[in-house]
Design a protein around this motif. Structure first.
Motif, PDB file in Angstrom:
ATOM      1  N   GLN A   4       0.835  -1.197   0.000  1.00 56.57           N
ATOM      2  CA  GLN A   4       0.000   0.000   0.000  1.00 56.57           C
ATOM      3  C   GLN A   4       0.879   1.260   0.000  1.00 56.57           C
ATOM      4  O   GLN A   4       0.598   2.212  -0.737  1.00 56.57           O
ATOM      5  N   ALA A   5       1.927   1.268   0.797  1.00 59.34           N
ATOM      6  CA  ALA A   5       2.837   2.415   0.826  1.00 59.34           C
ATOM      7  C   ALA A   5       3.534   2.578  -0.523  1.00 59.34           C
ATOM      8  O   ALA A   5       3.731   3.707  -0.998  1.00 59.34           O
ATOM      9  N   ALA A   6       3.896   1.471  -1.171  1.00 56.59           N
ATOM     10  CA  ALA A   6       4.528   1.527  -2.486  1.00 56.59           C
ATOM     11  C   ALA A   6       3.567   2.094  -3.529  1.00 56.59           C
ATOM     12  O   ALA A   6       3.964   2.885  -4.396  1.00 56.59           O
ATOM     13  N   ARG A   7       2.290   1.704  -3.444  1.00 56.82           N
ATOM     14  CA  ARG A   7       1.279   2.278  -4.361  1.00 56.82           C
ATOM     15  C   ARG A   7       1.137   3.777  -4.119  1.00 56.82           C
ATOM     16  O   ARG A   7       1.023   4.564  -5.072  1.00 56.82           O
ATOM     17  N   LYS A   8       1.151   4.174  -2.858  1.00 58.68           N
ATOM     18  CA  LYS A   8       1.050   5.602  -2.519  1.00 58.68           C
ATOM     19  C   LYS A   8       2.247   6.367  -3.085  1.00 58.68           C
ATOM     20  O   LYS A   8       2.092   7.454  -3.645  1.00 58.68           O
ATOM     21  N   SER A   9       3.436   5.791  -2.969  1.00 58.86           N
ATOM     22  CA  SER A   9       4.634   6.435  -3.505  1.00 58.86           C
ATOM     23  C   SER A   9       4.562   6.553  -5.023  1.00 58.86           C
ATOM     24  O   SER A   9       4.854   7.604  -5.590  1.00 58.86           O
ATOM     25  N   ALA A  10       4.157   5.479  -5.694  1.00 60.66           N
ATOM     26  CA  ALA A  10       4.058   5.499  -7.156  1.00 60.66           C
ATOM     27  C   ALA A  10       3.010   6.511  -7.622  1.00 60.66           C
ATOM     28  O   ALA A  10       3.235   7.253  -8.580  1.00 60.66           O
ATOM     29  N   SER A  11       1.888   6.545  -6.922  1.00 64.67           N
ATOM     30  CA  SER A  11       0.829   7.498  -7.267  1.00 64.67           C
ATOM     31  C   SER A  11       1.304   8.938  -7.063  1.00 64.67           C
ATOM     32  O   SER A  11       1.049   9.814  -7.898  1.00 64.67           O
ATOM     33  N   MET A  12       2.005   9.171  -5.972  1.00 62.73           N
ATOM     34  CA  MET A  12       2.501  10.525  -5.712  1.00 62.73           C
ATOM     35  C   MET A  12       3.583  10.908  -6.716  1.00 62.73           C
ATOM     36  O   MET A  12       3.650  12.066  -7.141  1.00 62.73           O
ATOM     37  N   ALA A  13       4.402   9.961  -7.139  1.00 67.78           N
ATOM     38  CA  ALA A  13       5.414  10.251  -8.155  1.00 67.78           C
ATOM     39  C   ALA A  13       4.748  10.699  -9.455  1.00 67.78           C
ATOM     40  O   ALA A  13       5.204  11.652 -10.099  1.00 67.78           O
ATOM     41  N   GLU A  14       3.662  10.019  -9.834  1.00 64.51           N
ATOM     42  CA  GLU A  14       2.926  10.425 -11.042  1.00 64.51           C
ATOM     43  C   GLU A  14       2.349  11.826 -10.879  1.00 64.51           C
ATOM     44  O   GLU A  14       2.409  12.650 -11.799  1.00 64.51           O
ATOM     45  N   ARG A  15       1.785  12.078  -9.715  1.00 63.53           N
ATOM     46  CA  ARG A  15       1.202  13.399  -9.436  1.00 63.53           C
ATOM     47  C   ARG A  15       2.276  14.484  -9.469  1.00 63.53           C
ATOM     48  O   ARG A  15       2.087  15.535 -10.096  1.00 63.53           O
ATOM     49  N   TYR A  16       3.400  14.232  -8.798  1.00 64.98           N
ATOM     50  CA  TYR A  16       4.504  15.200  -8.803  1.00 64.98           C
ATOM     51  C   TYR A  16       5.022  15.442 -10.215  1.00 64.98           C
ATOM     52  O   TYR A  16       5.330  16.575 -10.582  1.00 64.98           O
ATOM     53  N   GLU A  17       5.116  14.384 -11.005  1.00 65.44           N
ATOM     54  CA  GLU A  17       5.614  14.527 -12.376  1.00 65.44           C
ATOM     55  C   GLU A  17       4.711  15.460 -13.186  1.00 65.44           C
ATOM     56  O   GLU A  17       5.188  16.363 -13.874  1.00 65.44           O
TER      57      GLU A  17
END
Length: 182
Positions: free
Chosen positions: A161-174
């Motif tokens: 779940q934390a990894a999904r949150k990180s990946a989602s936030m990376a997309e958002r930041y990008e």
């Protein structure tokens, strides 16, 4: 003077917006955008991935620590791990990083040092486990679980779940960074 020092050591006010983070932390000596881009150039890890890892680990709090353990449910007794700072780096891993990079004065509560550490660690995950530097999800799994833990492939649902949150936030930041020209 004290206000200036406090502002340097405080978390940004809008941690879910990369543009706002970089606007707030754009000092002459403490320029987060410049520091993140330098880590990206050195290690090949995209800035959004670096920032997302720090977001999930500490919420950009420089002195973040894991929760305390309690004896009998009420007596504080140490912490659950030695993780500390922006990157929540463990004591042993931080020492290894300092030894391998020669950055003996690096501090876990300094953003520039922390983002450099995250880039270094993600690059280690790439070299040791073959994880593409653009794969925020698996880079975070290896970051949280360690290189050996990642290679065993046994992750709790909380870690995933934390990894999904990180990946989602990376997309958002990008997307945010593209829109504001950083």
């Amino acid at each position: 003077m004290a206000l200036t020092l406090t502002a340097c050591a405080s978390a940004p006010s809008r941690v879910t917006n990369a543009c706002a983070i970089f606007e707030q932390k754009d000092g002459l000596f403490n320029n987060w955008s410049r520091q993140a881009k330098a880590a990206e150039r050195e290690f090949g890890v995209p800035v959004p991935t670096l920032m997302a890892t720090i977001y999930v680990e500490s919420g950009f709090r420089p002195y973040a620590k894991p929760p305390r353990k309690y004896v009998l449910g009420i007596i504080p007794w140490g912490r659950v791990s030695s993780a500390y700072g922006y990157a929540q780096a463990l004591d042993g891993t931080w020492l290894q990083y300092k030894k391998e990079t020669g950055r003996w004065r690096a501090s876990r509560s300094d953003f520039g040092d922390a983002v450099h550490f995250v880039g270094w660690y993600h690059n280690q995950s790439h070299v040791k486990n073959g994880i593409p530097l653009s794969d925020s999800y698996n880079l975070y799994l290896a970051y949280y679980s360690g290189q050996a833990g990642y290679s065993r492939g046994q992750f709790s649902s909380g870690t995933r779940q934390a990894a999904r949150k990180s990946a989602s936030m990376a997309e958002r930041y990008e997307a945010q960074l593209r829109s504001c020209g950083y």
